[in-house]
Design a protein around this motif. Structure first.
Motif, PDB file in Angstrom:
ATOM      1  N   ASP A 299      -2.399 -12.064  -6.449  1.00 36.34           N
ATOM      2  CA  ASP A 299      -3.474 -10.716  -7.607  1.00 36.34           C
ATOM      3  C   ASP A 299      -2.617  -9.222  -7.496  1.00 36.34           C
ATOM      4  O   ASP A 299      -2.488  -7.987  -8.053  1.00 36.34           O
ATOM      5  CB  ASP A 299      -4.308 -11.309  -8.075  1.00 36.34           C
ATOM      6  CG  ASP A 299      -4.965 -12.534  -8.387  1.00 36.34           C
ATOM      7  OD1 ASP A 299      -3.838 -12.628  -9.138  1.00 36.34           O
ATOM      8  OD2 ASP A 299      -5.885 -13.026  -8.183  1.00 36.34           O
ATOM      9  N   GLU A 300      -3.266  -8.880  -5.830  1.00 34.39           N
ATOM     10  CA  GLU A 300      -2.361  -7.332  -5.240  1.00 34.39           C
ATOM     11  C   GLU A 300      -1.148  -7.718  -6.043  1.00 34.39           C
ATOM     12  O   GLU A 300      -1.412  -6.068  -6.859  1.00 34.39           O
ATOM     13  CB  GLU A 300      -3.356  -7.823  -4.223  1.00 34.39           C
ATOM     14  CG  GLU A 300      -4.454  -7.796  -3.841  1.00 34.39           C
ATOM     15  CD  GLU A 300      -4.899  -9.200  -4.120  1.00 34.39           C
ATOM     16  OE1 GLU A 300      -6.204  -9.333  -4.084  1.00 34.39           O
ATOM     17  OE2 GLU A 300      -3.844 -10.112  -4.280  1.00 34.39           O
ATOM     18  N   GLU A 301      -0.067  -7.650  -5.272  1.00 34.18           N
ATOM     19  CA  GLU A 301       0.981  -7.666  -5.872  1.00 34.18           C
ATOM     20  C   GLU A 301       1.588  -7.109  -7.505  1.00 34.18           C
ATOM     21  O   GLU A 301       1.621  -6.228  -8.071  1.00 34.18           O
ATOM     22  CB  GLU A 301       2.128  -8.727  -5.726  1.00 34.18           C
ATOM     23  CG  GLU A 301       3.394  -8.314  -5.383  1.00 34.18           C
ATOM     24  CD  GLU A 301       3.992  -6.974  -4.909  1.00 34.18           C
ATOM     25  OE1 GLU A 301       5.179  -6.414  -5.754  1.00 34.18           O
ATOM     26  OE2 GLU A 301       3.492  -6.551  -4.106  1.00 34.18           O
ATOM     27  N   LEU A 302       0.333  -8.556  -8.261  1.00 27.68           N
ATOM     28  CA  LEU A 302       0.719  -8.292  -9.553  1.00 27.68           C
ATOM     29  C   LEU A 302      -0.152  -6.678  -9.824  1.00 27.68           C
ATOM     30  O   LEU A 302       1.201  -6.366 -11.201  1.00 27.68           O
ATOM     31  CB  LEU A 302       0.517  -9.598 -10.473  1.00 27.68           C
ATOM     32  CG  LEU A 302       0.967 -10.461 -10.319  1.00 27.68           C
ATOM     33  CD1 LEU A 302       0.075 -11.956 -10.903  1.00 27.68           C
ATOM     34  CD2 LEU A 302       2.546 -10.512 -11.172  1.00 27.68           C
ATOM     35  N   ALA A 303      -0.791  -6.677  -9.916  1.00 29.86           N
ATOM     36  CA  ALA A 303      -1.527  -5.332 -10.196  1.00 29.86           C
ATOM     37  C   ALA A 303      -1.102  -4.227  -9.491  1.00 29.86           C
ATOM     38  O   ALA A 303      -0.518  -3.566 -10.221  1.00 29.86           O
ATOM     39  CB  ALA A 303      -2.803  -5.167  -9.803  1.00 29.86           C
ATOM     40  N   ALA A 304      -0.192  -4.608  -8.395  1.00 31.15           N
ATOM     41  CA  ALA A 304       1.069  -3.203  -8.299  1.00 31.15           C
ATOM     42  C   ALA A 304       1.857  -3.205  -9.136  1.00 31.15           C
ATOM     43  O   ALA A 304       2.248  -1.688  -9.203  1.00 31.15           O
ATOM     44  CB  ALA A 304       1.100  -3.182  -6.934  1.00 31.15           C
TER      45      ALA A 304
ATOM     46  N   VAL B 145       3.139 -17.874 -12.091  1.00 35.31           N
ATOM     47  CA  VAL B 145       4.041 -16.807 -10.651  1.00 35.31           C
ATOM     48  C   VAL B 145       3.000 -16.886  -9.638  1.00 35.31           C
ATOM     49  O   VAL B 145       2.253 -17.070  -9.510  1.00 35.31           O
ATOM     50  CB  VAL B 145       4.297 -15.624 -11.245  1.00 35.31           C
ATOM     51  CG1 VAL B 145       3.545 -15.334 -11.655  1.00 35.31           C
ATOM     52  CG2 VAL B 145       5.398 -15.255 -10.498  1.00 35.31           C
ATOM     53  N   LEU B 146       3.908 -18.037  -8.298  1.00 34.77           N
ATOM     54  CA  LEU B 146       3.483 -17.210  -7.088  1.00 34.77           C
ATOM     55  C   LEU B 146       3.696 -16.216  -6.376  1.00 34.77           C
ATOM     56  O   LEU B 146       3.966 -16.465  -5.474  1.00 34.77           O
ATOM     57  CB  LEU B 146       4.758 -18.414  -6.573  1.00 34.77           C
ATOM     58  CG  LEU B 146       4.131 -19.904  -7.210  1.00 34.77           C
ATOM     59  CD1 LEU B 146       4.389 -21.147  -6.168  1.00 34.77           C
ATOM     60  CD2 LEU B 146       2.708 -20.298  -7.471  1.00 34.77           C
ATOM     61  N   VAL B 147       3.041 -15.458  -7.221  1.00 35.55           N
ATOM     62  CA  VAL B 147       2.635 -13.990  -6.497  1.00 35.55           C
ATOM     63  C   VAL B 147       1.512 -13.725  -6.677  1.00 35.55           C
ATOM     64  O   VAL B 147       0.231 -13.798  -7.524  1.00 35.55           O
ATOM     65  CB  VAL B 147       3.201 -12.890  -7.405  1.00 35.55           C
ATOM     66  CG1 VAL B 147       3.715 -11.498  -7.365  1.00 35.55           C
ATOM     67  CG2 VAL B 147       5.228 -13.000  -7.653  1.00 35.55           C
TER      68      VAL B 147
END
Length: 563
Positions: free
Chosen positions: A517-522, A513-515
């Motif tokens: 790592d920081e956004e996925l962690a949030a 998914v083109l997101v």
């Protein structure tokens, strides 16, 4: 001393003999090797409907070879009947019940050997798991595939055609009269489904494992050959008992590798990855099935092709030599010194096999003329599938081997199906169906209907579907299943949002998914685990003990300590 002799000889064991004589067994019967016949016959499953007749021929063979058969029943659910409603939650868990019930009956009655009769999706692996767990002489014998139905949309129909046709009907592509005609013509007789779904994949891989007599996987349900195989199996199991050829002498690392290569070579069901993992686990083999699928997929060509990858069905495969010819054509890549239930090695079986029909070349090809130069099943990994995702490139168009699209997310199968039929899914969408894993589903339901509806609405070449659930072996189109960690365990698939860009790249074996790592962690910080869907009964227990799909979805006994 045989297992049965421990309870059937000596004055102190009169109780057991008297109990069996109450059902008509004689003194002479009880002096012979006692063979259990685990029969999944019922009027619920067309793949098992002929097993009464097959069982009788097995009994004939056992008596003829000097043994005593004792038949008992085994549960068996049809995946097709369970699809799309609450029943599908029970299908994968039923595999554990099949295995445990056979194990229980074999130990209660101290059978010297077993013949295992079953044909369908979870029954076959459940029976093989039981055999590996028990490690006594066993032979598996399916009931055989059914004939294909009337020609529809360019190929012989089957029951799944009706689901595709419903999508066509909802899109106005066919009339109601055309749709209704399939009901009486798609399934002309009993047998396992006529296409290469999970049932026929697992029956075929049982033969590749050496657990079925040659041609045992594919001889048609209604054929004389199927009955003959029953009697031959009955005779052979007595020989295996006399020679002490137990299951773990047949199911070995070498035979598992052979089965994996056979699966890749025929583009078998993605469910085979999970089921072979479970069988290897029960045989206590130190072997990483998932990694082997990954490693071998690049070096094992696809040399057989069947529906859903093309119009030819299982009986076409049988007429083109079936599994014996596929194994012969693949033999330079196989470990042919492995033992089989014929009491001979795979090499000897290949050398001695007599084909009933001349080769057609329509379904089975040779290594120098493959359908594709890599296997038909692939393992994907990436930030959406850190442990694994399983796809089946041998069953869909090569234009879909690299697919990028926009996520449209659903937290259960039913919501996705309603949206597809309502026209809410469009070209370029990646349908995300989550909370359908082994634990979260529970039972890792198949996204069969969703894929068929996409096909029926003309979206098979312009959309994709990913899930922590599974797929039916009949599905085609761009899909990735078995995504692990699953959503209910906080896997990345739980964090995807509508509009995210998702990239499926079969050649690079990746799913992302083109997101950032920081956004996925949030998103993970804000995520909350859902409550179990079942808190009572068998599924309440299964929710707590189900292991990862990447590890075969077997019961994880370590979780008992957490209860």
């Amino acid at each position: 001393m045989g297992r049965s002799k421990k309870i059937l000889t000596g004055n102190e064991n009169q109780y057991y003999r008297a109990t069996l004589k109450a059902m008509g067994f004689t003194t002479e019967d009880l002096k012979r090797p006692v063979i259990g016949i685990a029969n999944a016959w019922s009027e619920c499953v067309p793949g098992h409907y002929n097993l009464r007749q097959v069982a009788q021929r097995v009994k004939d063979g056992i008596y003829r070879a000097g043994g005593t058969p004792i038949e008992f029943g085994v549960l068996g659910g049809c995946d097709g009947m369970a699809n799309g409603h609450v029943g599908m939650h029970y299908i994968l868990p039923s595999r554990e019940l099949v295995a445990s019930s056979i194990e229980s009956m074999a130990q209660i009655n101290q059978f010297d050997g077993l013949v295992l009769l079953g044909s369908c999706d979870k029954i076959v692996p459940g029976m093989l798991m039981a055999a590996a767990r028990l490690d006594i002489p066993c032979i598996f014998l399916p009931g055989g595939p059914m004939e294909g139905g009337m020609v529809f949309d360019g190929r012989q129909s089957d029951q799944t055609t009706a689901t595709e046709a419903y999508g066509m009907l909802s899109a106005g592509k066919i009339t109601e009269q055309e749709y209704q005609a399939l009901e009486d013509t798609a399934c002309p007789g009993c047998g396992s489904c006529s296409y290469l779904g999970t049932a026929n994949t697992m029956c075929s891989l049982a033969e590749a494992l050496g657990m079925t007599l040659p041609d045992g996987a594919n001889a048609p349900a209604a054929s004389a050959h199927r009955s003959q195989l029953g009697e031959e199996t009955g005779m052979k199991i007595v020989e295996l008992v006399e020679r002490d050829i137990t299951v773990r002498k047949v199911i070995t690392p070498g035979s598992i590798r052979n089965a994996i290569k056979a699966c890749l070579a025929m583009s078998g069901s993605t469910n085979a990855v999970m089921h072979l993992t479970a069988v290897a686990h029960e045989a206590e083999l130190d072997i990483d099935v998932l990694q082997l699928f990954d490693n071998l997929s690049n070096s094992t060509p696809q040399i057989a092709k069947m529906n859903p990858a093309c119009k030819y069905n299982m009986i076409d495969f049988y007429h083109d030599g079936g599994m014996p010819r596929l194994l012969e054509n693949l033999q330079s890549l196989l470990e042919t010194d492995v033992m089989t239930v014929t009491g001979k090695t795979l090499a000897e079986n290949i050398a001695e096999h007599r084909y009933r029909y001349p080769a057609t070349g329509l379904v089975n090809h040779t290594l120098d003329d493959p359908f594709g130069y890599s296997g038909g099943v692939a393992v994907l990994r990436g930030n959406l599938a850190p442990s694994t995702g399983i796809t089946k490139p041998g069953a869909f168009d090569k234009s879909l081997h690299h697919f990028e699209g926009e996520a449209i997310c659903f937290d259960c199968e039913e919501d996705a199906e309603e949206a597809i039929l309502a026209g809410e899914v469009h070209e370029g969408h990646v349908v995300v169906i989550r909370y359908e894993g082994p634990k979260g589903g529970p039972g890792m339901r198949e996204m069969y209907k969703a894929m068929k509806y996409l096909y029926g609405r003309g979206l098979a070449l312009s959309t994709a579907l990913i899930t922590d659930g599974r797929f039916s072996g009949t599905n085609n189109g761009c899909f990735v299943g078995h995504i692990s960690p699953e959503a209910s365990e906080g896997g990345p698939i739980a964090l995807v949002r509508d509009g995210d860009r998702i990239v499926i790249n079969v050649e690079q074996r990746s799913l992302n998914v083109l997101v950032s790592d920081e956004e996925l962690a949030a998103r993970k910080t804000a995520w909350k685990a859902p409550e179990p869907k079942f808190t009572r009964g068998w599924l309440g227990l299964y929710c707590k003990l189900a292991g990862s799909g990447a590890e075969g979805a077997v019961l994880d006994m370590k979780k008992l300590k957490e209860l």
